[in-house]
Enzyme design. Structure first.
Site, PDB file in Angstrom:
ATOM      1  N   GLU A 142       9.586  15.948  15.160  1.00 24.18           N
ATOM      2  CA  GLU A 142      10.084  15.781  13.798  1.00 24.18           C
ATOM      3  C   GLU A 142       9.389  16.789  12.872  1.00 24.18           C
ATOM      4  OE1 GLU A 142       8.787  12.277  11.598  1.00 24.18           O
ATOM      5  OE2 GLU A 142      10.851  11.988  10.944  1.00 24.18           O
ATOM      6  N   GLU A 187       9.352   1.143  10.984  1.00 26.24           N
ATOM      7  CA  GLU A 187      10.406   2.121  10.736  1.00 26.24           C
ATOM      8  C   GLU A 187       9.744   3.487  10.831  1.00 26.24           C
ATOM      9  OE1 GLU A 187      13.436   1.421  10.525  1.00 26.24           O
ATOM     10  OE2 GLU A 187      13.556  -0.645   9.835  1.00 26.24           O
ATOM     11  N   LYS A 227       0.864  -1.174   0.000  1.00 22.92           N
ATOM     12  CA  LYS A 227       0.000   0.000   0.000  1.00 22.92           C
ATOM     13  C   LYS A 227       0.909   1.235   0.000  1.00 22.92           C
ATOM     14  CE  LYS A 227      -2.422   3.286   2.096  1.00 22.92           C
ATOM     15  NZ  LYS A 227      -1.887   4.545   1.632  1.00 22.92           N
ATOM     16  N   CYS A 279      13.586  10.379   6.954  1.00 23.01           N
ATOM     17  CA  CYS A 279      13.445   9.960   8.352  1.00 23.01           C
ATOM     18  C   CYS A 279      14.741  10.173   9.105  1.00 23.01           C
ATOM     19  CB  CYS A 279      13.044   8.495   8.404  1.00 23.01           C
ATOM     20  SG  CYS A 279      14.134   7.445   7.449  1.00 23.01           S
TER      21      CYS A 279
END
Ligand code: NAD
Length: 492
Positions: free
Chosen positions: A385, A254, A179, A288
């Protein structure tokens, strides 16, 4: 391409192209031109049901009987096709997420090495004879495919992050339902053609797209999925892990990061400056592993900031498809608004904007490369973040102070140490609570090197031989050697 008819792609389920069961479609926007450039099927839970059923049937069919060598041959063929089509795949990814064609082409070319590496793993994967501490049994292990894998992928590097799941899962003998992010459906749908051309049987690899969280939710919580592999934000990762746990399934996660680049006074400041730029302005900071907190010894703080600001101010923003562009737009409007929100909060918290701090005014979704000083833990922009071109610089006084600051975050994905002192380099690398630490470098990855997060940055590891273990069950086989009748009422 402005003004041309949008690309129209279909789902890939059981080796066939078809629209979503509902017939609905949604639009994918090119963030540089801020225009619709493709449409994708707006799938739902019923499409996920179909894809999971196809993946299950493939496991029970010829794919389930393949050897590691069979799978290696297919993976190598796929690698060759990716190499052939790397430029086209890079172009599609760049249209979808606005990242530089240069960056995406580099990624598309390294994908090839991932499929070759895991082909090698498929061929050489072995169980072991286990010393059971007795002579009446031979005990050995087998590593069998875990089954159907649900792979949920973000928008920042769609094919690379998908590959980190697909290559080891196929090597292990699993089947997949992938997906892609709703923001970047195109390259993954096109990639399915290469899987088919390589000769993978129908149902081994399926792609279901959809707008919003519905397809991801259906996949994460599907009782027919044996393992969920997710890359994305920590918040969604928690939901995915919870949905998988309800089926008592494992989830490989992750997640996000807030990685520290620790720069000591003896560092090569030119190299460190380059590392800071690579860490947070490459890919418009949408990675990331972004080195979004720069911790620098107080004695070189001002000099480092001067150099980083100088380079940041000369970064060439523009069309991601032009060869000399260094930074493209933010990938989508939601993310753009989020980055601007962080900039507002930083100034409200009295951070100093050393450069940038605003939309770049080029049309599209551009944000200026931004360097913030006078920042400290407790500010939103330091703690959370951003996933954009924004770096916070914080001074430190000694090594203990640096390590404390670096670890003062719930994230633990990556980090770096910049110093010429070899003792300090390894010592500090060992003290950082992060899954990857670079010494005098930033942002390097390879198929054989484990990647993943400590703390809320994730669970499990991608890449390296251990990645295949994420997609296998270990079976212990006990072989009775004596042929004697055993006492049925005694264990062992
Ligand atoms: P996201 O978490 O919003 O979405 C990731 C994927 O999950 C998308 O495909 C999305 O459609 C799907 N999804 C959304 N809601 C869902 C739900 N409730 N259940 C199941 N699936 C759902 O992340 P994003 O905005 O696409 O990507 C950015 C994030 O990804 C950042 O936080 C970044 O740090 C992280 N990321 C991590 C790594 C890593 O390897 N650790 C790599 C790249 C990106």
């Amino acid at each position: 391409m402005t003004g041309t008819t949008p690309l129209e792609l279909d789902l890939y389920v059981n080796g066939e192209r078809r629209p979503a069961n509902s017939g609905a479609r949604y639009e994918s926007r090119d963030p540089y031109r801020d225009e619709v450039w493709a449409t994708a099927p707006d799938g739902d839970a019923s499409d996920v049901d179909d894809a999971v059923a196809a993946a299950r049937a493939a496991l029970d069919g010829p794919w389930g009987a393949t050897t590691g060598s069979d799978r290696a041959r297919l993976l190598r063929r796929l690698a060759d096709l990716i190499e052939r089509d790397a430029d086209r795949l890079a172009d599609l990814e760049s249209r979808d997420n606005g990242k530089l064609v240069r960056e995406m082409a580099g990624q598309a070319r390294v994908l090839v090495s991932w499929y070759h590496y895991f082909a090698g793993v498929a061929e050489t994967m072995a169980g072991e004879v286990v010393p059971a501490g007795r002579n009446d049994f031979l005990v050995y292990t087998r590593h069998e495919p875990v089954g159907v894998v649900g792979a949920i992928v973000p928008w920042n590097s769609p094919l690379l992050l998908m590959t980190w799941k697909v290559a080891p899962a196929l090597a292990a003998g699993c089947t997949l339902v992938v997906k892609p992010s709703d923001h970047t459906p195109v390259a993954t749908l096109v990639f399915a053609d290469l899987v088919q051309e390589a000769g993978f049987p129908p149902g081994v690899f399926n792609v279901v797209t959809g707008n919003g969280p519905a397809v991801g939710q259906a996949l994460a919580g599907h009782p027919g999925v044996d393992k969920v592999a997710f890359t994305g934000s920590t918040g969604v990762g928690r939901e995915v892990a919870t949905a998988a746990a309800r089926n008592l399934n494992g989830a490989l996660l992750e997640l996000g990061g807030k990685s520290a680049q620790v720069i000591f006074a003896d560092a090569d400041l030119d190299a460190a400056t380059n590392g800071v730029i690579a860490g947070v302005f490459a890919a418009t900071g949408q990675t990331c592993m972004a080195g979004s907190r720069v911790l620098v010894h107080r004695s070189v703080h001002d000099e480092l900031v001067k150099r980083v600001v100088h380079r940041a101010e000369t970064i060439k923003l523009g069309d991601p498809r032009e060869a000399d562009t260094e930074m493209g737009p933010v990938a989508n409007r939601v993310q753009y608004e989020k980055v601007l929100g962080f900039l507002t909060s930083a100034t409200a918290d009295c951070a100093t904007v050393a450069c940038g701090g605003r939309p770049a005014g080029l049309g599209g979704l551009f944000v200026e490369p931004t360097v913030l000083t006078d920042t400290r833990p407790g500010m939103r922009v330091v703690d959370e973040e951003v996933f954009g071109p924004v770096v916070c610089v914080l001074p430190f006084d000694d090594e203990d102070d640096a390590v404390k600051l670096a670890n003062e975050t719930p994230f633990g994905l990556a980090g770096s140490v910049w110093t010429k002192d070899v003792h300090r380099a390894h010592r500090v690398a060992g003290r950082l609570k992060a899954g990857t630490v670079w010494i005098n470098a930033y942002r390097a990855v390879a198929p054989g090197v484990p990647f993943g997060g400590y703390k809320i940055s994730g669970i499990g590891r991608e890449n390296g031989t251990d990645a295949v273990r994420e997609y296998t069950e270990t079976k212990a086989v006990w072989v009775e050697l004596t042929g004697n009748t055993r006492d049925p009422f005694k264990l062992g």
